[in-house]
Design a protein around this motif. Structure first.
Motif, PDB file in Angstrom:
ATOM      1  N   HIS A  52     -17.754   4.131 -12.546  1.00  0.00           N
ATOM      2  CA  HIS A  52     -16.952   3.004 -12.470  1.00  0.00           C
ATOM      3  C   HIS A  52     -17.604   1.773 -13.116  1.00  0.00           C
ATOM      4  O   HIS A  52     -18.634   1.479 -12.488  1.00  0.00           O
ATOM      5  N   ARG A  53     -17.149   0.960 -13.642  1.00  0.00           N
ATOM      6  CA  ARG A  53     -17.483  -0.388 -14.002  1.00  0.00           C
ATOM      7  C   ARG A  53     -16.763  -1.412 -13.605  1.00  0.00           C
ATOM      8  O   ARG A  53     -15.467  -1.539 -14.266  1.00  0.00           O
ATOM      9  N   GLU A  54     -17.015  -1.950 -12.396  1.00  0.00           N
ATOM     10  CA  GLU A  54     -15.985  -3.051 -11.904  1.00  0.00           C
ATOM     11  C   GLU A  54     -16.650  -4.180 -11.103  1.00  0.00           C
ATOM     12  O   GLU A  54     -17.825  -3.973 -10.841  1.00  0.00           O
ATOM     13  N   VAL A  55     -15.997  -5.194 -10.936  1.00  0.00           N
ATOM     14  CA  VAL A  55     -16.485  -6.195 -10.207  1.00  0.00           C
ATOM     15  C   VAL A  55     -16.110  -5.959  -8.744  1.00  0.00           C
ATOM     16  O   VAL A  55     -14.912  -5.384  -8.486  1.00  0.00           O
ATOM     17  N   VAL A  56     -17.087  -5.872  -7.627  1.00  0.00           N
ATOM     18  CA  VAL A  56     -16.764  -5.573  -6.358  1.00  0.00           C
ATOM     19  C   VAL A  56     -16.536  -6.772  -5.654  1.00  0.00           C
ATOM     20  O   VAL A  56     -17.582  -7.631  -5.493  1.00  0.00           O
ATOM     21  N   ARG A  57     -15.558  -7.064  -4.820  1.00  0.00           N
ATOM     22  CA  ARG A  57     -15.210  -8.053  -4.072  1.00  0.00           C
ATOM     23  C   ARG A  57     -16.061  -8.021  -2.705  1.00  0.00           C
ATOM     24  O   ARG A  57     -16.753  -8.778  -2.141  1.00  0.00           O
ATOM     25  N   SER A  58     -15.829  -6.702  -2.118  1.00  0.00           N
ATOM     26  CA  SER A  58     -16.422  -6.478  -0.763  1.00  0.00           C
ATOM     27  C   SER A  58     -16.523  -5.043  -0.590  1.00  0.00           C
ATOM     28  O   SER A  58     -15.895  -3.995  -1.435  1.00  0.00           O
ATOM     29  N   VAL A  59     -17.197  -4.537   0.409  1.00  0.00           N
ATOM     30  CA  VAL A  59     -17.476  -3.204   0.924  1.00  0.00           C
ATOM     31  C   VAL A  59     -17.227  -2.986   2.036  1.00  0.00           C
ATOM     32  O   VAL A  59     -17.699  -3.636   2.974  1.00  0.00           O
ATOM     33  N   THR A  60     -16.442  -1.938   2.548  1.00  0.00           N
ATOM     34  CA  THR A  60     -16.580  -1.681   4.116  1.00  0.00           C
ATOM     35  C   THR A  60     -16.852  -0.055   4.248  1.00  0.00           C
ATOM     36  O   THR A  60     -16.853   0.486   3.234  1.00  0.00           O
TER      37      THR A  60
ATOM     38  N   TRP B  63     -13.808  -2.582  -2.451  1.00  0.00           N
ATOM     39  CA  TRP B  63     -12.634  -3.492  -2.896  1.00  0.00           C
ATOM     40  C   TRP B  63     -12.856  -4.458  -4.129  1.00  0.00           C
ATOM     41  O   TRP B  63     -13.697  -5.141  -4.266  1.00  0.00           O
ATOM     42  N   MET B  64     -11.934  -4.513  -5.093  1.00  0.00           N
ATOM     43  CA  MET B  64     -12.110  -5.256  -6.078  1.00  0.00           C
ATOM     44  C   MET B  64     -11.082  -6.323  -6.176  1.00  0.00           C
ATOM     45  O   MET B  64     -10.237  -6.481  -5.180  1.00  0.00           O
ATOM     46  N   PRO B  65     -11.271  -7.388  -6.875  1.00  0.00           N
ATOM     47  CA  PRO B  65     -10.618  -8.692  -6.770  1.00  0.00           C
ATOM     48  C   PRO B  65      -9.090  -8.331  -7.133  1.00  0.00           C
ATOM     49  O   PRO B  65      -8.346  -9.130  -6.344  1.00  0.00           O
ATOM     50  N   SER B  66      -8.676  -7.383  -7.752  1.00  0.00           N
ATOM     51  CA  SER B  66      -7.199  -7.115  -8.031  1.00  0.00           C
ATOM     52  C   SER B  66      -6.447  -6.542  -6.785  1.00  0.00           C
ATOM     53  O   SER B  66      -5.399  -6.400  -6.815  1.00  0.00           O
TER      54      SER B  66
ATOM     55  N   ASP C 277     -18.946   8.235  -1.414  1.00  0.00           N
ATOM     56  CA  ASP C 277     -20.045   8.655  -0.360  1.00  0.00           C
ATOM     57  C   ASP C 277     -21.193   7.733  -0.672  1.00  0.00           C
ATOM     58  O   ASP C 277     -22.035   7.438   0.297  1.00  0.00           O
ATOM     59  N   GLN C 278     -21.513   7.436  -2.041  1.00  0.00           N
ATOM     60  CA  GLN C 278     -23.013   6.826  -2.224  1.00  0.00           C
ATOM     61  C   GLN C 278     -22.364   5.719  -3.417  1.00  0.00           C
ATOM     62  O   GLN C 278     -21.567   5.829  -4.144  1.00  0.00           O
ATOM     63  N   ILE C 279     -23.333   4.677  -3.524  1.00  0.00           N
ATOM     64  CA  ILE C 279     -23.131   3.718  -4.640  1.00  0.00           C
ATOM     65  C   ILE C 279     -24.572   4.011  -5.383  1.00  0.00           C
ATOM     66  O   ILE C 279     -25.557   3.793  -4.713  1.00  0.00           O
ATOM     67  N   ILE C 280     -24.707   4.076  -6.690  1.00  0.00           N
ATOM     68  CA  ILE C 280     -25.632   3.699  -7.563  1.00  0.00           C
ATOM     69  C   ILE C 280     -25.473   2.551  -8.306  1.00  0.00           C
ATOM     70  O   ILE C 280     -24.598   2.389  -9.120  1.00  0.00           O
TER      71      ILE C 280
END
Length: 142
Positions: free
Chosen positions: A58-66, A78-81, A88-91
């Protein structure tokens, strides 16, 4: 064929106790625009996992993570859109200059999760380039 265990350079990196020394090795050994073959290819590599749909790019701008539950639940990005992705994990992998990329995001993640940053502002990786049990560093952040 093939050898066993970690390559000589990885054994040396794993033996370093100092985050500053690890950052120095990373800076010295980095080749712009590359991912090591041990990470990208082979049965345990990213390309193999992506081909089997075990990892999605995924190539995205991320606004927040919960997080679903403290310390072990799935993460929702969560993306701005307003769209979201649950994982499960983030690289983290980003393009970069000399300073840490996404400095505000990295500082925020470090502060909220009690994660160590090196004096230069980059995440302090362990011997496996892991910053947290669920966050592995790649690209400019590694």
């Amino acid at each position: 064929g093939g050898g066993q265990g970690l390559p000589k350079c990885r054994r040396h990196f794993a033996s370093l106790d100092s985050y500053a020394e690890r950052r120095d090795v990373i800076k010295r050994e980095r080749v712009a625009g590359t991912v090591s073959a041990s990470v990208s290819r082979g049965k345990g590599g990213l390309r193999y996992a992506m081909g089997e749909n075990r990892i999605r790019w995924h190539r995205e701008v991320v606004r927040s993570v919960t997080q679903e539950e403290a310390g072990g639940g799935k993460l929702t990005l969560w993306m701005p859109s307003g769209d979201s992705i649950t994982v499960d994990q983030i690289i983290l992998a980003t393009g970069f200059g000399k300073d840490p990329p996404a400095r505000h995001l990295i500082n925020s993640i470090a502060q909220r999760n009690g994660l160590k940053l090196c004096d230069c502002g980059y995440p302090a990786p362990d011997e496996s380039l892991r910053w947290h049990k669920r966050i592995f560093l790649a690209g400019a952040l590694a």
